[in-house]
Every structure is written in structure tokens, then in C-alpha cells.
Design a protein around this motif. Structure first.
Motif, PDB file in Angstrom:
ATOM      1  N   ARG A  90      -4.322   9.428   1.714  1.00  0.00           N
ATOM      2  CA  ARG A  90      -4.792   8.559   0.798  1.00  0.00           C
ATOM      3  C   ARG A  90      -3.746   7.682   0.446  1.00  0.00           C
ATOM      4  N   GLU A 114       1.309  -0.692  -0.252  1.00  0.00           N
ATOM      5  CA  GLU A 114       0.005   0.104  -0.032  1.00  0.00           C
ATOM      6  C   GLU A 114       1.061   1.264   0.013  1.00  0.00           C
ATOM      7  N   SER A 169       0.685   6.008  -0.550  1.00  0.00           N
ATOM      8  CA  SER A 169       0.066   6.981  -0.928  1.00  0.00           C
ATOM      9  C   SER A 169       0.994   7.571  -2.017  1.00  0.00           C
ATOM     10  N   LEU A 224      -3.140   3.950  -1.677  1.00  0.00           N
ATOM     11  CA  LEU A 224      -3.691   3.201  -2.466  1.00  0.00           C
ATOM     12  C   LEU A 224      -3.176   1.658  -2.092  1.00  0.00           C
ATOM     13  N   ARG A 225      -4.143   1.010  -3.103  1.00  0.00           N
ATOM     14  CA  ARG A 225      -3.708  -0.648  -2.954  1.00  0.00           C
ATOM     15  C   ARG A 225      -4.162  -0.841  -3.887  1.00  0.00           C
ATOM     16  N   LEU A 234      -6.453   0.677  -8.783  1.00  0.00           N
ATOM     17  CA  LEU A 234      -6.035   0.929  -7.365  1.00  0.00           C
ATOM     18  C   LEU A 234      -7.507   0.944  -6.698  1.00  0.00           C
ATOM     19  N   THR A 235      -7.605   0.335  -5.263  1.00  0.00           N
ATOM     20  CA  THR A 235      -8.483   1.541  -4.570  1.00  0.00           C
ATOM     21  C   THR A 235      -7.752   2.137  -3.011  1.00  0.00           C
ATOM     22  N   GLU A 236      -8.443   3.594  -2.812  1.00  0.00           N
ATOM     23  CA  GLU A 236      -7.962   3.968  -1.912  1.00  0.00           C
ATOM     24  C   GLU A 236      -8.749   4.044  -0.429  1.00  0.00           C
ATOM     25  N   LEU A 281      -7.320   4.671 -10.078  1.00  0.00           N
ATOM     26  CA  LEU A 281      -8.413   5.119  -9.541  1.00  0.00           C
ATOM     27  C   LEU A 281     -10.017   4.033  -9.342  1.00  0.00           C
ATOM     28  N   ARG A 299      -8.596   6.473   2.707  1.00  0.00           N
ATOM     29  CA  ARG A 299      -8.339   7.611   3.640  1.00  0.00           C
ATOM     30  C   ARG A 299      -7.234   7.788   4.837  1.00  0.00           C
ATOM     31  N   CYS A 353      -2.048   8.003 -10.541  1.00  0.00           N
ATOM     32  CA  CYS A 353      -3.000   7.437  -9.607  1.00  0.00           C
ATOM     33  C   CYS A 353      -4.184   7.809  -9.428  1.00  0.00           C
ATOM     34  N   ASP A 354      -4.499   8.661  -9.561  1.00  0.00           N
ATOM     35  CA  ASP A 354      -6.868   9.076 -10.155  1.00  0.00           C
ATOM     36  C   ASP A 354      -6.727   8.055 -11.061  1.00  0.00           C
TER      37      ASP A 354
END
Length: 195
Positions: A72, A22, A24, A74-75, A60-62, A55, A64, A51-52
Motif C-alpha cells: 500500500r 508517498e 507505505s 499512501l498519499r 489519506l488515499t491509497e 484512510l 496498491r 493509517c487505517d
């Protein structure tokens, strides 16, 4: 999942998040600069944009983090893992995009004398850094990472050898001569006669 065209920077981001477990976007930027930048640079702004995009594409998932700035994390999703594995298995050849400013300057007529010693020095220092890294990391890196490091070592050796060859050439070998000796091409276009 939206249909999105994945590029090499997309896979660079996926690969780093996958490696770290994971991360950021900032972590991705730092890890890219620390690891792959010598052979594949990516602008910081592009890391955040990728990244955006990833997502939005569901790769990717996020999550917070609570408190502070709501960082954020990310995975990589299962779909992202499949995309990354498919890219790793793709053996298609893509031509190298060399971006050596010194060579571009030579192409346009820069004199080798001032440039060669600077290039030799810079490439020699980088070569020494890579060789030192190779001697100290031992078994701490994967086979692929060691092979990428070996690429860097061989590339820097080649660049040192190339710039030494440039420096050692007889000035008479220069078919174009010194830019100051270039044949007169006549006057440029008359600014008053622009169409």
C-alpha cells in the motif's frame, strides 16, 4: 468524510506521509523511528491503526502496487493537507508528558547510588550522538528539524546535569532515607479481614 478525532499520532503519520510524498505504513514506521522517535515515540501497531483511520476519514488515499505483496502506498489528500496545516498553525499549549522511568523509580524510593551512573552514561551517549548529528547534517535539514535536534541536545544536557546532581547529593540530604531505613509503618492489612 466520516467525523474522526485526530490525535498527535494522527498528525505524526500525516506529517511523515506529507514529507515523503508517498509512503507505505511500513515506511511511516521506519521514518518515525529514524527521525522523531527521540522526542515523540509511537508504537508500531499505532502507526498502522492511524493509517487505517486516516484512510477511512479521507485524509489519506491509497494505491496498491501491482505484484508481490500488493504494498500500500499512501498519499495525503487535500483535506489531509488542510488538517495538517491547521494543526501546524495551532499554538495551543499542551503540557509535557515526561516518561522517565529512572525518575519514577526515584519517586517511589529507589536508591540513587545504583541508578545515577547508569542514567548519566546513557544520557551522555545520547547527547554525544545528537551533537555528532548536529555537526554532520549542516544544511541538510530544515530549520524546524534543526530546532528539534537542538531540543534533544539541551534535554540530554539537562538530564546529565540532573543525574550528576542526584549522584553528588549528600545521603543525609535524603529526607526519606534509604528505603531500608524507612520507619516501620506497622503490619499491612490482615488478609483474613478483607471486606
Amino acid at each position: 468524510m466520516p467525523d474522526v478525532r485526530l490525535t498527535t499520532p494522527s498528525f505524526l503519520v500525516l506529517g511523515i506521509v506529507d514529507t515523503l510524498g508517498e509512503a507505505s505504513p511500513y515506511d511511516v514506521k521506519v521514518e518515525a523511528a529514524r527521525t522523531v522517535a527521540p522526542f515523540w515515540s509511537v508504537p508500531h501497531a499505532q502507526v498502522y491503526a492511524q493509517c487505517d483511520r486516516l484512510l477511512a476519514a479521507g485524509l489519506l488515499t491509497e494505491v496498491r502496487r501491482e505484484g508481490g505483496r500488493g504494498r500500500r502506498l499512501l498519499r495525503v489528500t487535500e483535506e489531509g493537507t488542510r488538517a495538517l496545516r491547521g494543526w501546524l498553525e495551532d499554538t495551543a499549549f499542551v503540557p509535557v508528558e515526561a516518561r522517565e522511568r529512572g525518575i519514577l523509580k526515584l519517586w517511589f524510593g529507589a536508591r540513587p547510588g545504583p541508578h545515577a551512573p547508569v542514567q548519566i552514561g546513557a544520557h551522555t551517549r545520547t547527547l554525544e550522538e545528537y551533537e555528532e548529528l548536529a555537526a554532520t547534517v549542516g544544511e541538510l535539514i530544515t530549520r524546524g528539524q534543526r530546532e528539534a535536534l537542538e531540543f534533544g541536545i539541551r534535554y540530554e544536557r539537562m538530564m546529565v546535569d540532573f543525574w550528576r546532581w542526584v549522584a553528588d547529593r549528600d545521603p543525609g540530604d535524603d529526607l526519606n532515607g534509604d528505603p531500608g531505613d524507612a520507619p516501620d509503618r506497622g503490619p499491612g492489612p490482615d488478609p483474613g479481614n478483607e471486606a
